[in-house]
Motif scaffolding. Structure first.
Motif, PDB file in Angstrom:
ATOM      1  N   CYS A 190       0.823  -1.212   0.000  1.00 35.05           N
ATOM      2  CA  CYS A 190       0.000   0.000   0.000  1.00 35.05           C
ATOM      3  C   CYS A 190       0.859   1.264   0.000  1.00 35.05           C
ATOM      4  N   GLY A 191       1.974   1.239   0.703  1.00 38.24           N
ATOM      5  CA  GLY A 191       2.878   2.391   0.673  1.00 38.24           C
ATOM      6  C   GLY A 191       3.439   2.628  -0.719  1.00 38.24           C
ATOM      7  N   TYR A 192       3.829   1.547  -1.391  1.00 40.78           N
ATOM      8  CA  TYR A 192       4.353   1.691  -2.750  1.00 40.78           C
ATOM      9  C   TYR A 192       3.279   2.215  -3.701  1.00 40.78           C
ATOM     10  N   LEU A 193       2.070   1.650  -3.612  1.00 37.94           N
ATOM     11  CA  LEU A 193       0.990   2.103  -4.488  1.00 37.94           C
ATOM     12  C   LEU A 193       0.598   3.549  -4.200  1.00 37.94           C
ATOM     13  N   MET A 194       0.591   3.930  -2.940  1.00 35.89           N
ATOM     14  CA  MET A 194       0.279   5.308  -2.585  1.00 35.89           C
ATOM     15  C   MET A 194       1.296   6.266  -3.181  1.00 35.89           C
ATOM     16  N   ILE A 195       2.555   5.915  -3.094  1.00 36.13           N
ATOM     17  CA  ILE A 195       3.596   6.787  -3.641  1.00 36.13           C
ATOM     18  C   ILE A 195       3.522   6.834  -5.163  1.00 36.13           C
ATOM     19  N   SER A 196       3.229   5.703  -5.794  1.00 34.94           N
ATOM     20  CA  SER A 196       3.189   5.699  -7.258  1.00 34.94           C
ATOM     21  C   SER A 196       1.944   6.392  -7.810  1.00 34.94           C
ATOM     22  N   TRP A 197       0.841   6.404  -7.049  1.00 33.90           N
ATOM     23  CA  TRP A 197      -0.379   7.043  -7.534  1.00 33.90           C
ATOM     24  C   TRP A 197      -0.509   8.501  -7.119  1.00 33.90           C
ATOM     25  N   ALA A 198       0.227   8.944  -6.132  1.00 35.96           N
ATOM     26  CA  ALA A 198       0.153  10.341  -5.701  1.00 35.96           C
ATOM     27  C   ALA A 198       0.829  11.223  -6.750  1.00 35.96           C
ATOM     28  N   PRO A 199       0.306  12.433  -6.934  1.00 37.59           N
ATOM     29  CA  PRO A 199       0.914  13.318  -7.931  1.00 37.59           C
ATOM     30  C   PRO A 199       2.308  13.775  -7.510  1.00 37.59           C
ATOM     31  N   VAL A 200       3.195  13.808  -8.483  1.00 34.91           N
ATOM     32  CA  VAL A 200       4.557  14.252  -8.241  1.00 34.91           C
ATOM     33  C   VAL A 200       4.679  15.672  -8.786  1.00 34.91           C
ATOM     34  N   VAL A 201       4.876  16.618  -7.896  1.00 32.89           N
ATOM     35  CA  VAL A 201       4.981  18.019  -8.278  1.00 32.89           C
ATOM     36  C   VAL A 201       6.352  18.513  -7.826  1.00 32.89           C
ATOM     37  N   THR A 202       7.217  18.788  -8.783  1.00 26.75           N
ATOM     38  CA  THR A 202       8.534  19.329  -8.465  1.00 26.75           C
ATOM     39  C   THR A 202       8.742  20.606  -9.257  1.00 26.75           C
ATOM     40  N   PRO A 203       9.102  21.679  -8.687  1.00 24.15           N
ATOM     41  CA  PRO A 203       9.155  21.972  -7.258  1.00 24.15           C
ATOM     42  C   PRO A 203       7.751  21.998  -6.678  1.00 24.15           C
ATOM     43  N   PHE A 204       7.655  21.689  -5.405  1.00 20.08           N
ATOM     44  CA  PHE A 204       6.347  21.535  -4.770  1.00 20.08           C
ATOM     45  C   PHE A 204       5.659  22.887  -4.644  1.00 20.08           C
ATOM     46  N   VAL A 205       4.512  22.995  -5.314  1.00 21.91           N
ATOM     47  CA  VAL A 205       3.651  24.167  -5.221  1.00 21.91           C
ATOM     48  C   VAL A 205       2.269  23.641  -4.848  1.00 21.91           C
ATOM     49  N   TRP A 206       1.715  24.190  -3.781  1.00 27.23           N
ATOM     50  CA  TRP A 206       0.461  23.673  -3.243  1.00 27.23           C
ATOM     51  C   TRP A 206      -0.659  23.696  -4.281  1.00 27.23           C
ATOM     52  N   THR A 207      -0.784  24.760  -5.061  1.00 30.57           N
ATOM     53  CA  THR A 207      -1.875  24.864  -6.044  1.00 30.57           C
ATOM     54  C   THR A 207      -1.723  23.819  -7.148  1.00 30.57           C
ATOM     55  N   ASN A 208      -0.508  23.561  -7.580  1.00 34.78           N
ATOM     56  CA  ASN A 208      -0.297  22.528  -8.598  1.00 34.78           C
ATOM     57  C   ASN A 208      -0.611  21.137  -8.048  1.00 34.78           C
ATOM     58  N   PHE A 209      -0.285  20.916  -6.791  1.00 30.77           N
ATOM     59  CA  PHE A 209      -0.562  19.635  -6.151  1.00 30.77           C
ATOM     60  C   PHE A 209      -2.072  19.397  -6.075  1.00 30.77           C
ATOM     61  N   ILE A 210      -2.831  20.384  -5.619  1.00 27.20           N
ATOM     62  CA  ILE A 210      -4.292  20.262  -5.521  1.00 27.20           C
ATOM     63  C   ILE A 210      -4.914  20.133  -6.903  1.00 27.20           C
ATOM     64  N   THR A 211      -4.396  20.861  -7.872  1.00 24.25           N
ATOM     65  CA  THR A 211      -4.915  20.770  -9.241  1.00 24.25           C
ATOM     66  C   THR A 211      -4.712  19.384  -9.817  1.00 24.25           C
ATOM     67  N   ASP A 212      -3.546  18.802  -9.581  1.00 21.69           N
ATOM     68  CA  ASP A 212      -3.285  17.445 -10.065  1.00 21.69           C
ATOM     69  C   ASP A 212      -4.194  16.431  -9.376  1.00 21.69           C
ATOM     70  N   PHE A 213      -4.475  16.646  -8.093  1.00 17.16           N
ATOM     71  CA  PHE A 213      -5.404  15.760  -7.387  1.00 17.16           C
ATOM     72  C   PHE A 213      -6.810  15.850  -7.975  1.00 17.16           C
ATOM     73  N   THR A 214      -7.257  17.051  -8.351  1.00 19.08           N
ATOM     74  CA  THR A 214      -8.621  17.199  -8.864  1.00 19.08           C
ATOM     75  C   THR A 214      -8.750  16.739 -10.307  1.00 19.08           C
ATOM     76  N   PHE A 215      -7.704  16.823 -11.091  1.00 18.45           N
ATOM     77  CA  PHE A 215      -7.781  16.402 -12.491  1.00 18.45           C
ATOM     78  C   PHE A 215      -7.650  14.888 -12.668  1.00 18.45           C
ATOM     79  N   HIS A 216      -7.182  14.186 -11.650  1.00 19.98           N
ATOM     80  CA  HIS A 216      -7.068  12.728 -11.681  1.00 19.98           C
ATOM     81  C   HIS A 216      -7.774  12.157 -10.448  1.00 19.98           C
ATOM     82  N   PRO A 217      -9.109  12.188 -10.429  1.00 18.40           N
ATOM     83  CA  PRO A 217      -9.824  11.822  -9.197  1.00 18.40           C
ATOM     84  C   PRO A 217      -9.701  10.348  -8.825  1.00 18.40           C
ATOM     85  N   LEU A 218      -9.734   9.434  -9.779  1.00 20.03           N
ATOM     86  CA  LEU A 218      -9.647   8.012  -9.440  1.00 20.03           C
ATOM     87  C   LEU A 218      -8.278   7.667  -8.864  1.00 20.03           C
TER      88      LEU A 218
END
Length: 130
Positions: free
Chosen positions: A14-42
């Motif tokens: 589950c840790g591996y799957l969580m890391i592989s499915w979570a959005p990778v935002v570099t450099p980390f910007v909160w708005t880009n992170f939330i946007t990536d979460f909303t554009f890929h809901p599943l």
């Protein structure tokens, strides 16, 4: 003992799957992170489910480690096989840390906190802390 191996396997997968499915935002910007979460809901939902299931499984292993360490301190019988298996949690966190530092640190902190909270110290039959 088999239950401990299953908890370790579930937590690691589950840790591996969580890391592989979570959005990778570099450099980390909160708005880009939330946007990536909303554009890929599943994918985001599956990452959150894996995070929850994984940290609960790892918390069970942390709880076993801490309970057996407490038994060792108060000179009660220790289940050495389960205590030894619970130590295998550290290499799995190291492996996950190599994949993503921030998410693994969050995963580790939730697991340890919930594992410590779930210890039942009121059970007077097993522990007598003086």
């Amino acid at each position: 003992m088999r239950r401990m191996l299953v908890w370790l396997l579930i937590g690691n997968v589950c840790g591996y799957l969580m890391i592989s499915w979570a959005p990778v935002v570099t450099p980390f910007v909160w708005t880009n992170f939330i946007t990536d979460f909303t554009f890929h809901p599943l994918r985001s939902f599956l990452a959150m489910v894996c995070f929850f299931v994984g940290f609960v499984a790892n918390a069970a292993v942390v709880r076993t480690f801490l309970e057996e360490a407490l038994c060792l301190l108060v000179r009660k019988p220790v289940r050495w096989q389960e205590w030894g298996l619970s130590v295998l949690l550290l290499p799995s966190f190291y492996w996950l840390f190599q994949l993503n530092e921030r998410l693994t640190l969050l995963f580790f902190l939730f697991s340890v906190a919930y594992g410590m909270i779930s210890i039942d110290l009121a059970d007077g039959r097993r522990y007598k802390i003086r």
